[in-house]
Design a protein around this motif. Structure first.
Motif, PDB file in Angstrom:
ATOM      1  N   THR A  10      -4.962  -0.215  -9.028  1.00 30.99           N
ATOM      2  CA  THR A  10      -3.994  -0.484  -7.959  1.00 30.99           C
ATOM      3  C   THR A  10      -4.754  -1.139  -6.840  1.00 30.99           C
ATOM      4  N   LEU A  11      -3.753  -1.904  -6.259  1.00 26.29           N
ATOM      5  CA  LEU A  11      -4.055  -2.740  -5.124  1.00 26.29           C
ATOM      6  C   LEU A  11      -3.857  -1.877  -3.888  1.00 26.29           C
ATOM      7  N   ASN A  12      -4.837  -1.977  -2.831  1.00 24.77           N
ATOM      8  CA  ASN A  12      -4.455  -1.131  -1.419  1.00 24.77           C
ATOM      9  C   ASN A  12      -2.989  -1.510  -0.821  1.00 24.77           C
ATOM     10  N   PRO A  13      -2.470  -0.420  -1.024  1.00 24.29           N
ATOM     11  CA  PRO A  13      -0.968  -0.732  -0.482  1.00 24.29           C
ATOM     12  C   PRO A  13      -0.833  -1.307   1.031  1.00 24.29           C
ATOM     13  N   ASN A  14      -2.000  -0.819   1.732  1.00 24.60           N
ATOM     14  CA  ASN A  14      -2.202  -1.271   3.272  1.00 24.60           C
ATOM     15  C   ASN A  14      -2.220  -2.707   3.354  1.00 24.60           C
ATOM     16  N   PHE A  15      -2.718  -3.401   2.532  1.00 25.44           N
ATOM     17  CA  PHE A  15      -3.009  -4.803   2.696  1.00 25.44           C
ATOM     18  C   PHE A  15      -1.657  -5.756   2.624  1.00 25.44           C
ATOM     19  N   ARG A  16      -1.280  -6.433   3.362  1.00 20.92           N
ATOM     20  CA  ARG A  16      -0.307  -7.414   3.233  1.00 20.92           C
ATOM     21  C   ARG A  16      -0.414  -8.301   2.038  1.00 20.92           C
ATOM     22  N   THR A  17      -1.419  -8.535   1.613  1.00 12.82           N
ATOM     23  CA  THR A  17      -1.548  -9.561   0.442  1.00 12.82           C
ATOM     24  C   THR A  17      -1.202  -8.745  -0.872  1.00 12.82           C
ATOM     25  N   THR A  18      -1.182  -7.333  -0.751  1.00 15.82           N
ATOM     26  CA  THR A  18      -0.575  -6.691  -1.941  1.00 15.82           C
ATOM     27  C   THR A  18       0.789  -6.740  -2.102  1.00 15.82           C
ATOM     28  N   PHE A  19       1.477  -6.815  -0.861  1.00 13.85           N
ATOM     29  CA  PHE A  19       3.223  -7.050  -1.026  1.00 13.85           C
ATOM     30  C   PHE A  19       3.528  -8.220  -1.798  1.00 13.85           C
ATOM     31  N   PHE A  20       2.736  -9.273  -1.208  1.00 19.60           N
ATOM     32  CA  PHE A  20       3.043 -10.674  -1.908  1.00 19.60           C
ATOM     33  C   PHE A  20       2.795 -10.564  -3.542  1.00 19.60           C
ATOM     34  N   LYS A  21       1.645 -10.105  -3.760  1.00 18.39           N
ATOM     35  CA  LYS A  21       1.155 -10.020  -5.448  1.00 18.39           C
ATOM     36  C   LYS A  21       2.077  -9.234  -6.202  1.00 18.39           C
ATOM     37  N   ILE A  68      11.175  -3.224  -6.837  1.00 16.41           N
ATOM     38  CA  ILE A  68       9.814  -3.192  -6.749  1.00 16.41           C
ATOM     39  C   ILE A  68       9.059  -3.667  -5.443  1.00 16.41           C
ATOM     40  N   THR A  69       9.618  -4.914  -4.872  1.00 14.23           N
ATOM     41  CA  THR A  69       9.192  -5.469  -3.935  1.00 14.23           C
ATOM     42  C   THR A  69       9.413  -4.501  -2.543  1.00 14.23           C
ATOM     43  N   ASN A  70      10.750  -3.715  -2.828  1.00 12.01           N
ATOM     44  CA  ASN A  70      10.794  -2.819  -1.562  1.00 12.01           C
ATOM     45  C   ASN A  70       9.862  -1.733  -1.604  1.00 12.01           C
ATOM     46  N   LEU A  71       9.517  -1.155  -2.777  1.00 13.72           N
ATOM     47  CA  LEU A  71       8.136  -0.305  -2.978  1.00 13.72           C
ATOM     48  C   LEU A  71       6.901  -0.664  -2.201  1.00 13.72           C
ATOM     49  N   ALA A  72       6.557  -1.943  -2.504  1.00 11.60           N
ATOM     50  CA  ALA A  72       5.489  -2.640  -2.084  1.00 11.60           C
ATOM     51  C   ALA A  72       5.645  -2.761  -0.516  1.00 11.60           C
ATOM     52  N   ASP A  73       6.831  -3.115   0.152  1.00 13.95           N
ATOM     53  CA  ASP A  73       7.228  -3.067   1.450  1.00 13.95           C
ATOM     54  C   ASP A  73       6.852  -1.671   2.008  1.00 13.95           C
ATOM     55  N   ILE A  76       4.173   1.808  -0.987  1.00 12.67           N
ATOM     56  CA  ILE A  76       4.198   3.190  -2.046  1.00 12.67           C
ATOM     57  C   ILE A  76       3.025   2.342  -3.127  1.00 12.67           C
ATOM     58  N   PRO A  77       1.949   3.206  -3.636  1.00 13.04           N
ATOM     59  CA  PRO A  77       1.088   2.748  -4.518  1.00 13.04           C
ATOM     60  C   PRO A  77       1.741   2.455  -5.713  1.00 13.04           C
ATOM     61  N   ILE A  78       1.483   0.967  -6.157  1.00 14.13           N
ATOM     62  CA  ILE A  78       1.975   0.604  -7.528  1.00 14.13           C
ATOM     63  C   ILE A  78       0.846   0.403  -8.486  1.00 14.13           C
ATOM     64  N   TYR A  79       0.762   1.072  -9.661  1.00 13.94           N
ATOM     65  CA  TYR A  79      -0.475   1.000 -10.341  1.00 13.94           C
ATOM     66  C   TYR A  79      -0.179  -0.117 -11.454  1.00 13.94           C
ATOM     67  N   LYS A 149       3.788   8.252   0.012  1.00 16.82           N
ATOM     68  CA  LYS A 149       2.525   7.558  -0.012  1.00 16.82           C
ATOM     69  C   LYS A 149       1.410   8.410  -0.492  1.00 16.82           C
ATOM     70  N   SER A 150       0.482   8.010  -1.223  1.00 14.55           N
ATOM     71  CA  SER A 150      -0.321   9.198  -1.839  1.00 14.55           C
ATOM     72  C   SER A 150      -1.575   8.283  -1.980  1.00 14.55           C
ATOM     73  N   ASN A 151      -2.853   9.120  -2.327  1.00 20.24           N
ATOM     74  CA  ASN A 151      -4.206   8.256  -2.433  1.00 20.24           C
ATOM     75  C   ASN A 151      -4.200   7.677  -3.760  1.00 20.24           C
ATOM     76  N   TYR A 152      -4.264   6.280  -3.582  1.00 21.54           N
ATOM     77  CA  TYR A 152      -4.374   5.470  -4.592  1.00 21.54           C
ATOM     78  C   TYR A 152      -5.455   5.087  -5.336  1.00 21.54           C
ATOM     79  N   PHE A 153      -6.605   5.809  -5.039  1.00 20.26           N
ATOM     80  CA  PHE A 153      -7.952   5.584  -5.467  1.00 20.26           C
ATOM     81  C   PHE A 153      -7.987   6.399  -6.998  1.00 20.26           C
ATOM     82  N   ILE A 154      -8.196   5.836  -7.858  1.00 18.21           N
ATOM     83  CA  ILE A 154      -8.514   6.322  -9.444  1.00 18.21           C
ATOM     84  C   ILE A 154     -10.056   6.539  -9.731  1.00 18.21           C
ATOM     85  N   LYS A 155     -10.218   7.718 -10.204  1.00 16.14           N
ATOM     86  CA  LYS A 155     -11.692   7.754 -10.416  1.00 16.14           C
ATOM     87  C   LYS A 155     -12.192   7.411 -11.668  1.00 16.14           C
TER      88      LYS A 155
END
Length: 221
Positions: A10-21, A68-73, A76-79, A149-155
Motif C-alpha cells: 500500500t502507498l502511504n495514504p498521507n502523501f498527496r501523490t498517493t491520492f492521484f495515483k 475509490i477517489t473519495n477513499l483516497a482523499d 483510507i489505506p488502499i492495498y 484510518k489504520s496502520n498501513y504497514f504490512i510485515k
C-alpha cells in the motif's frame, strides 16, 4: 514447478501523490487494452463493494472510480495486489478467465483480512484480469469499509506466507505427487523408527534378565 509472482503493498495514504495515483488506477485496471472485458460492458472491472452490487454489469465505472477517489482523499489505506503466472501455466491451469482468478483471491480474503487487521466482512475489493502476452495477471485493490484510518504497514513475513498459500492453491495438482512422496517417506521413517524401538526394547530386556542371546532371539523369531 513454475513460480507465481505475488505483490501486495500500500502507498502511504498521507502523501498527496498517493491520492492521484489511486485516482487513475481504477480506470487503468478496468480499461487496459489487456483487460478481459465483461460480457455486457466495455470494461473489465469486477469485485465486491457494498455500494455496487453488480460491478460486472455496470455500464460505466465512473461512480466506482469516484468512490475509490473519495477513499483516497480521506486517507483510507488502499492495498494494491498483483498475481501473475507465466502464459504456459495460465493456459494449462485455466487462469485465462476472470472467474478462476476471482475464486483464487476470494478464497484468501479471510487470510488477507487477518493480515491487515480488519474484519473479513468489511473487506472490499475491485480488480481486473489482464491477459498480457507472456504473463497473464490479476491486479486488484483492497480496503476496509469500516476503518477510517489504520496502520498501513504490512510485515514481510505475512506477505511471504500469503505468497506461499497462493502458490500452493494455484499449483495444487503439481504439488500433489510431491506431497504423496513426502507422506510415503514419512511413513517409512515411522516404520523404521518402530523397528529400532522394538530392537532396543529386546536388547534392554536381554541386559536385565541376562538371557542367553541366541536362545532369546531364537524363541522370539
Amino acid at each position: 514447478m513454475s513460480n507465481l509472482i505475488f505483490k501486495f503493498e500500500t502507498l502511504n495514504p498521507n502523501f498527496r501523490t498517493t491520492f492521484f495515483k489511486h485516482k487513475s488506477y481504477t480506470n487503468y485496471l478496468a480499461n487496459s487494452e489487456y483487460a478481459i472485458k465483461n460480457q455486457n460492458t466495455n470494461h473489465g472491472l469486477f469485485g465486491k463493494v457494498k455500494q455496487f452490487t453488480d460491478i460486472r454489469n455496470m455500464k460505466s465505472i465512473e461512480k466506482i472510480s469516484e468512490h475509490i477517489t473519495n477513499l483516497a482523499d480521506r486517507k483510507i489505506p488502499i492495498y494494491r495486489g498483483l498475481l501473475s503466472l507465466t502464459e504456459y501455466d495460465a493456459c494449462r491451469l485455466g487462469y485465462l478467465e476472470q472467474d478462476k482468478w476471482q475464486e483464487l483471491l476470494e478464497n484468501k480474503l479471510p487470510r488477507i483480512a487477518e493480515m491487515i487487521n480488519v474484519k473479513y466482512e468489511d473487506l472490499q475489493y475491485v480488480g481486473a484480469v489482464h491477459l498480457e502476452e507472456g504473463h497473464p495477471h490479476f491486479q486488484f485493490m483492497i480496503w476496509s469499509k469500516a476503518k477510517e484510518k489504520s496502520n498501513y504497514f504490512i510485515k514481510y513475513q505475512f506477505k511471504n506466507k500469503l505468497r506461499a498459500e497462493f502458490t500452493n492453491d494455484v499449483f495444487r495438482e503439481d504439488l500433489l505427487p510431491l506431497y504423496q512422496e513426502k507422506d510415503l517417506a514419512k511413513k517409512n521413517i515411522i516404520a523404521e523408527n518402530e523397528i529400532i524401538t522394538k530392537l532396543f526394547h529386546f536388547i534392554h530386556i536381554f541386559s536385565i534378565t541376562q538371557i542367553n542371546y541366541k536362545t532369546y532371539f531364537g524363541r522370539i523369531f
